[in-house]
Design an enzyme around this catalytic site. Structure first.
Site, PDB file in Angstrom:
ATOM      1  N   HIS A   1       0.818  -1.222   0.000  1.00  0.00           N
ATOM      2  CA  HIS A   1       0.000   0.000   0.000  1.00  0.00           C
ATOM      3  C   HIS A   1       0.846   1.264   0.000  1.00  0.00           C
ATOM      4  O   HIS A   1       0.340   2.353  -0.245  1.00  0.00           O
ATOM      5  CB  HIS A   1      -0.925  -0.007   1.220  1.00  0.00           C
ATOM      6  CG  HIS A   1      -2.017  -1.031   1.108  1.00  0.00           C
ATOM      7  ND1 HIS A   1      -3.308  -0.711   0.751  1.00  0.00           N
ATOM      8  CD2 HIS A   1      -2.007  -2.373   1.270  1.00  0.00           C
ATOM      9  CE1 HIS A   1      -4.042  -1.815   0.709  1.00  0.00           C
ATOM     10  NE2 HIS A   1      -3.275  -2.838   1.028  1.00  0.00           N
TER      11      HIS A   1
ATOM     12  N   ASP B   1       3.544   9.515  -0.812  1.00  0.00           N
ATOM     13  CA  ASP B   1       2.369   8.721  -0.425  1.00  0.00           C
ATOM     14  C   ASP B   1       2.163   7.622  -1.453  1.00  0.00           C
ATOM     15  O   ASP B   1       2.299   7.873  -2.654  1.00  0.00           O
ATOM     16  CB  ASP B   1       1.119   9.624  -0.409  1.00  0.00           C
ATOM     17  CG  ASP B   1       0.185   9.291   0.739  1.00  0.00           C
ATOM     18  OD1 ASP B   1       0.118   8.112   1.130  1.00  0.00           O
ATOM     19  OD2 ASP B   1      -0.494  10.224   1.233  1.00  0.00           O
TER      20      ASP B   1
HETATM   21  P1  ADQ Z   1      -2.909   5.974   4.805  1.00  0.00           P
HETATM   22  O1  ADQ Z   1      -1.516   6.454   4.959  1.00  0.00           O
HETATM   23  O2  ADQ Z   1      -3.666   5.746   6.026  1.00  0.00           O
HETATM   24  O3  ADQ Z   1      -2.979   4.659   3.914  1.00  0.00           O
HETATM   25  P2  ADQ Z   1      -4.805   7.469   2.936  1.00  0.00           P
HETATM   26  O4  ADQ Z   1      -4.748   6.802   1.624  1.00  0.00           O
HETATM   27  O5  ADQ Z   1      -4.868   8.937   2.822  1.00  0.00           O
HETATM   28  O6  ADQ Z   1      -3.595   7.160   3.910  1.00  0.00           O
HETATM   29  O7  ADQ Z   1      -6.094   6.957   3.675  1.00  0.00           O
HETATM   30  C1  ADQ Z   1      -6.519   7.524   4.855  1.00  0.00           C
HETATM   31  C2  ADQ Z   1      -7.963   7.151   5.099  1.00  0.00           C
HETATM   32  O8  ADQ Z   1      -8.290   7.540   6.419  1.00  0.00           O
HETATM   33  C3  ADQ Z   1      -8.916   7.872   4.163  1.00  0.00           C
HETATM   34  O9  ADQ Z   1      -9.950   7.005   3.786  1.00  0.00           O
HETATM   35  C4  ADQ Z   1      -9.451   9.016   5.019  1.00  0.00           C
HETATM   36  O10 ADQ Z   1     -10.775   9.400   4.743  1.00  0.00           O
HETATM   37  C5  ADQ Z   1      -9.380   8.427   6.397  1.00  0.00           C
HETATM   38  N1  ADQ Z   1      -9.150   9.502   7.378  1.00  0.00           N
HETATM   39  C6  ADQ Z   1      -8.073  10.290   7.490  1.00  0.00           C
HETATM   40  N2  ADQ Z   1      -8.252  11.200   8.469  1.00  0.00           N
HETATM   41  C7  ADQ Z   1      -9.476  10.962   8.982  1.00  0.00           C
HETATM   42  C8  ADQ Z   1     -10.264  11.543  10.013  1.00  0.00           C
HETATM   43  N3  ADQ Z   1      -9.843  12.576  10.751  1.00  0.00           N
HETATM   44  N4  ADQ Z   1     -11.454  11.021  10.270  1.00  0.00           N
HETATM   45  C9  ADQ Z   1     -11.913   9.977   9.546  1.00  0.00           C
HETATM   46  N5  ADQ Z   1     -11.252   9.400   8.561  1.00  0.00           N
HETATM   47  C10 ADQ Z   1     -10.039   9.874   8.279  1.00  0.00           C
HETATM   48  C11 ADQ Z   1      -2.047   3.789   3.253  1.00  0.00           C
HETATM   49  C12 ADQ Z   1      -1.044   4.470   2.314  1.00  0.00           C
HETATM   50  C13 ADQ Z   1      -1.779   5.320   1.284  1.00  0.00           C
HETATM   51  C14 ADQ Z   1      -2.772   4.446   0.524  1.00  0.00           C
HETATM   52  C15 ADQ Z   1      -3.663   3.666   1.482  1.00  0.00           C
HETATM   53  C16 ADQ Z   1      -4.539   2.654   0.755  1.00  0.00           C
HETATM   54  O11 ADQ Z   1      -0.141   5.269   3.072  1.00  0.00           O
HETATM   55  O12 ADQ Z   1      -0.865   5.910   0.384  1.00  0.00           O
HETATM   56  O13 ADQ Z   1      -3.600   5.278  -0.271  1.00  0.00           O
HETATM   57  O14 ADQ Z   1      -2.875   2.941   2.421  1.00  0.00           O
HETATM   58  O15 ADQ Z   1      -3.779   1.806  -0.044  1.00  0.00           O
END
Ligand code: ADQ
Length: 458
Positions: A158, A366
């Site tokens: 991921h 990311d």
């Molecule tokens: P993450 O680093 O966790 O994931 P991201 O892809 O941005 O990052 O996903 C975060 C998720 O958490 C999103 O669905 C977002 O809506 C949710 N989220 C963030 N802050 C929040 C809040 N305050 N309240 C509720 N929900 C919140 C890892 C990798 C990424 C990759 C994903 C999926 O680092 O690059 O996109 O896995 O493969």
């Protein structure tokens, strides 16, 4: 159809009533598991102290068996906090400076993977298809193979895969690449990650591409591919359309009092570029004094990994930075930055994205970044906001209608903010439609299907 076995570090364990916590990945994998029947195995998130963990906790929900194991304190420290989060996470996010190597932690990482394999193997039937997720579990297939398993086993990373010069700073890089060679299919988020992986094999002289998505390395032949993860686009757009039902969204609308809203949503992590983003916002206001009192920047950042000292320190730093900017720029009737450290329900989050004229998504690095995709999906087609997106997020490979920025170049982000807030509606609609069409076509179910189809194909 073969049974599916998903393995991930943490498992969205079934709650009372069988509801899996919302989130695209959990929803898509649960749907695939329900369709085929299967097992979801992983760490319960709990520690057994220094005692040997109890046998697997098996919970049946319809077609799915959730199989959870506790870990000892030492395992959690060495495998999870140690090697996974203090070595692999920074290295894969190009942060050589933050990686802390320790022999104990590296050994703990491989030991816990062996432990997972020993617990999982007795549950596996000969034609099960196994799908392992993320950087915590890279050596799992090698351990399962050692125990005689011949099943199809796939792996999806991921987070980013770094170039050779970065990866090779990690002492056990060859063992990590050897671990990947035991899978039948290794999936990355983007073509850039895949190219970096191929470059690492070539540079070390341990393998290379055979063409047709096949690699040969360390005596094994396996497939590699780019599978960009999506979101549940149509469902998320619907959450946003109906979000005004939620009083939190109505209150938010009222509280911004007609000001233009800029939104940032990230887990608190150094890879997300939050401090550079606050700097860019400050620069934007200083360069555009007419915007004083006209905009609100809402940054929603739940704490993550707060037991790790660096994350605790970052929490303090970001809060202080937001406070300093508010003190310097704010007025009695205007708080420029609202900084919130809580998790927000997905329906409300969708509504907040829709209220925002700009989605500011500027990670330093990311794998994909799902917030960028959620922001686009949540927009009003008639009056969509603008996505300002880091060129170093995997999502930038797909979301061509965004304003792409280099997050290290604070001035370019500040300029993109100014451009977004004055962009004519026709331009915004055109950019948004191009991105939304892509996201509808490439949602998380398609990601899941594409990966499992390629894993099944010999
Ligand atoms: P993450 O680093 O966790 O994931 P991201 O892809 O941005 O990052 O996903 C975060 C998720 O958490 C999103 O669905 C977002 O809506 C949710 N989220 C963030 N802050 C929040 C809040 N305050 N309240 C509720 N929900 C919140 C890892 C990798 C990424 C990759 C994903 C999926 O680092 O690059 O996109 O896995 O493969």
């Amino acid at each position: 159809m073969s049974r599916l076995v998903v393995v991930s570090n943490r498992v969205p364990a079934p709650e009372k009533g069988g509801i899996v916590p919302a989130g695209g990945l959990a929803v898509a994998l649960k749907a695939a598991l329900e369709e085929r029947g299967g097992i979801w195995m992983g760490w319960s998130g709990k520690s057994s102290g220094e005692r040997e963990p109890e046998p697997l906790n098996l919970q049946q929900q319809g077609n799915i068996t959730y199989a959870l194991t506790d870990l000892t304190d030492t395992d959690v420290e060495e495998y999870y906090h140690g090697f996974a989060n203090r070595v692999l996470w920074p290295i894969c996010h190009y942060r050589l400076d933050l990686a802390e190597y320790g022999r104990k932690e590296m050994a703990g990482y491989f030991r816990v993977n062996r432990f997972f394999a020993h617990r999982l193997a007795p549950l596996i039937q000969p034609d099960d298809v196994i799908w392992v997720h993320d950087y915590h579990l890279i050596p799992l297939a090698a351990e399962l193979r050692q125990m005689g398993l011949r099943n199809r086993i796939g792996f999806f990373l991921h987070i980013p895969w770094p170039p050779a010069d970065v990866l090779f700073a990690m002492p056990v890089h060859e063992e990590i690449m050897r671990g990947l060679s035991h899978y039948d299919l290794v999936g990355f988020q983007t073509d850039h990650d895949l190219e970096n992986f191929a470059g690492c094999l070539r540079r070390e002289g341990i393998g290379g591409e055979l063409g047709d998505g096949r690699f040969s390395a360390l005596g094994r032949v396996f497939k590699g591919g780019a599978y960009s993860i999506g979101i549940e686009t149509a469902a998320f757009a619907e959450f946003a359309r109906s979000a005004e039902r939620h009083s939190a969204v109505r209150k938010a609308r009222k509280s911004i009092e007609g000001r233009q809203l800029i939104i940032g949503v990230d887990r608190l992590d150094y890879s997300k570029g939050i401090t550079q983003r606050i700097d860019a916002f400050e620069r934007f206001i200083l360069a555009n004094p007419g915007q004083t009192g006209q905009v609100t920047y809402l940054q929603i950042t739940p704490k993550s990994r707060s037991e790790v000292p660096e994350y605790e320190a970052m929490q303090k730093m970001v809060a202080e930075q937001a406070g300093r900017v508010n003190g310097a720029l704010g007025a009695i009737d205007w708080v420029p930055i609202r900084y919130i450290n809580r998790s927000i329900g997905r329906h409300v989050l969708a509504g907040l994205y829709r209220l925002a004229k700009v989605g500011l998504v500027t990670p330093l690095r990311d794998g994909m970044n799902l917030v960028a995709k959620e922001y686009v999906a949540a927009q009003d087609p008639e009056d969509p906001g603008v996505l300002v997106l880091s060129r170093f997020a995997g999502a930038a490979r797909e979301l061509k209608g965004a304003l792409l920025v280099n997050p290290y170049d604070v001035e370019s982000t500040a300029n993109a903010l100014a451009r977004s807030l004055s962009m004519p509606v026709e331009d915004r609609r055109e950019r948004w439609k191009q991105m939304m069409d892509h996201l509808l076509d490439h949602d998380v179910s398609r990601w899941c299907e594409d990966f499992l189809r390629d894993l099944a194909a010999k």
